[in-house]
Design an enzyme around this catalytic site. Structure first.
Site, mmCIF file in Angstrom:
data_model
loop_
_atom_site.group_PDB
_atom_site.id
_atom_site.type_symbol
_atom_site.label_atom_id
_atom_site.label_comp_id
_atom_site.label_asym_id
_atom_site.label_seq_id
_atom_site.Cartn_x
_atom_site.Cartn_y
_atom_site.Cartn_z
ATOM 1 N N HIS A 1 78.408 -70.678 74.151
ATOM 2 C CA HIS A 1 79.260 -69.548 73.759
ATOM 3 C C HIS A 1 80.147 -69.992 72.592
ATOM 4 C CE1 HIS A 1 82.313 -66.449 73.826
ATOM 5 N NE2 HIS A 1 81.457 -65.710 74.517
ATOM 6 N N GLY B 1 85.666 -59.806 71.320
ATOM 7 C CA GLY B 1 87.047 -59.553 71.711
ATOM 8 C C GLY B 1 87.890 -58.889 70.638
ATOM 9 N N GLU C 1 75.579 -62.999 69.486
ATOM 10 C CA GLU C 1 76.999 -62.655 69.571
ATOM 11 C C GLU C 1 77.700 -63.004 68.260
ATOM 12 O OE1 GLU C 1 78.630 -62.265 73.773
ATOM 13 O OE2 GLU C 1 78.869 -64.335 73.192
ATOM 14 N N SER D 1 82.313 -56.994 71.849
ATOM 15 C CA SER D 1 82.999 -55.697 71.935
ATOM 16 C C SER D 1 82.105 -54.578 72.465
ATOM 17 C CB SER D 1 83.608 -55.320 70.575
ATOM 18 O OG SER D 1 84.621 -56.248 70.229
ATOM 19 N N LYS E 1 84.973 -64.955 81.475
ATOM 20 C CA LYS E 1 85.760 -65.975 80.762
ATOM 21 C C LYS E 1 86.787 -66.596 81.727
ATOM 22 C CE LYS E 1 84.655 -63.597 76.554
ATOM 23 N NZ LYS E 1 84.914 -63.408 75.149
ATOM 24 N N ASN F 1 80.626 -61.632 81.415
ATOM 25 C CA ASN F 1 81.271 -62.916 81.135
ATOM 26 C C ASN F 1 82.767 -62.735 81.370
ATOM 27 O OD1 ASN F 1 82.224 -65.307 80.133
ATOM 28 N ND2 ASN F 1 81.626 -64.929 78.001
ATOM 29 N N GLU G 1 83.138 -69.491 71.905
ATOM 30 C CA GLU G 1 84.475 -69.996 72.265
ATOM 31 C C GLU G 1 84.402 -71.477 72.619
ATOM 32 O OE1 GLU G 1 85.315 -66.929 75.111
ATOM 33 O OE2 GLU G 1 85.666 -65.514 73.471
#
Ligand code: PGA
Length: 251
Positions: free
Chosen positions: A95, A173, A167, A213, A11, A9, A97
């Site tokens: 996701h 991150g 996730e 991570s 991003k 991914n 985010e």
């Protein structure tokens, strides 16, 4: 042995097409052709997709999102049909985010999952709890709610095509990856929910990935100790050496 998925991914990276160009030869050179049982999927920003498709030799491409309609007056959106047409086989949906920054709801995510399936691609449905929810011991409740809503009104036959990515938001991150034990528990819980919704056979066959991570040192543990069928890799997927080490683990 069931297939292992390594999904990159990217991003909102890299910032220019020149940098994609610089990244690709390195990825192609160091990533050995994956074995048949391994599917490596690059999910770059939309604008790089059509170009990328001809430049990666043994890898697949996927998108990071899509809209839920296939065509029409939806300013700024990209349809699953368009993604299919540029060679995408997978689409990441829901996701955290996007849930957080764009306000994507479970109902929107469900529509997107259905639209991706209708366009004959495989959705990678992301679920996971925030740090606050974990602190309040709501992890399983959140996973259950997101899964049930994401799978709403989807026929059993189509459920088989869905890949689920666990996730935990607090692990994304942050360098603070989830322990194998905790991740394994979440995976078993996801399989239980899928079993209740689609039956034992579908639950057993469903690919469940871990993301948050992941790097070359912990990747193996999620596949062997925790028993996931793949990994969703963010930051480490933009470092070709690191990404290729992750792929090499399962070669
Ligand atoms: P990360 O991102 O590997 O950088 O934590 C994972 C993801 O958001 O999919």
């Amino acid at each position: 042995m069931s297939k292992i998925f390594i999904v990159a991914n990217w991003k909102m990276n890299p910032p220019t097409a020149e940098e994609v160009k610089r990244l690709l030869p390195v990825i192609n050179r160091i990533v050995k052709p994956p074995k048949a049982a391994v599917e490596v999927v690059l999910c770059p920003p939309f604008i790089y997709l059509s170009d990328l498709r001809f430049k990666i030799k043994d890898l697949r491409i996927g998108a990071q999102d899509c809209f839920w309609e296939q065509r029409g007056a939806y300013t700024g959106e990209i349809s699953p049909f368009m993604l299919k047409h540029v060679g995408c086989e997978y689409v990441i949906i829901g996701h955290s985010e996007r849930r957080h920054y764009l306000g994507e709801t479970d109902a929107m995510i469900n529509k997107k999952v259905k639209a991706v399936l209708a366009a004959k691609m495989r959705p990678i449905l992301c679920v996971g709890e925030s740090a606050e929810e974990r602190k309040r011991s709501l992890t399983y409740r959140v996973i259950q709610k997101q899964l049930k809503a994401g799978f709403r009104e989807i026929q059993k036959q189509a459920l088989k095509k869905i890949i689920v990515a666990y996730e935990p938001v607090w692990a994304i991150g942050t360098g603070n990856a989830c322990s194998f034990e905790e991740a394994r528990g979440a995976m078993a819980f996801i399989r239980k929910i899928v079993k209740n919704m689609g039956g034992a056979k579908i639950a057993k066959g469903m690919a469940i990935l871990y993301g948050g991570s992941v790097h070359s040192e912990n990747a193996r543990g999620y596949l062997t100790e925790a028993g996931f069928q793949g990994l969703l890799v963010g930051g480490a997927s933009l470092n070709p050496q690191e990404f290729s080490k992750i792929i090499d683990i399962i070669q």
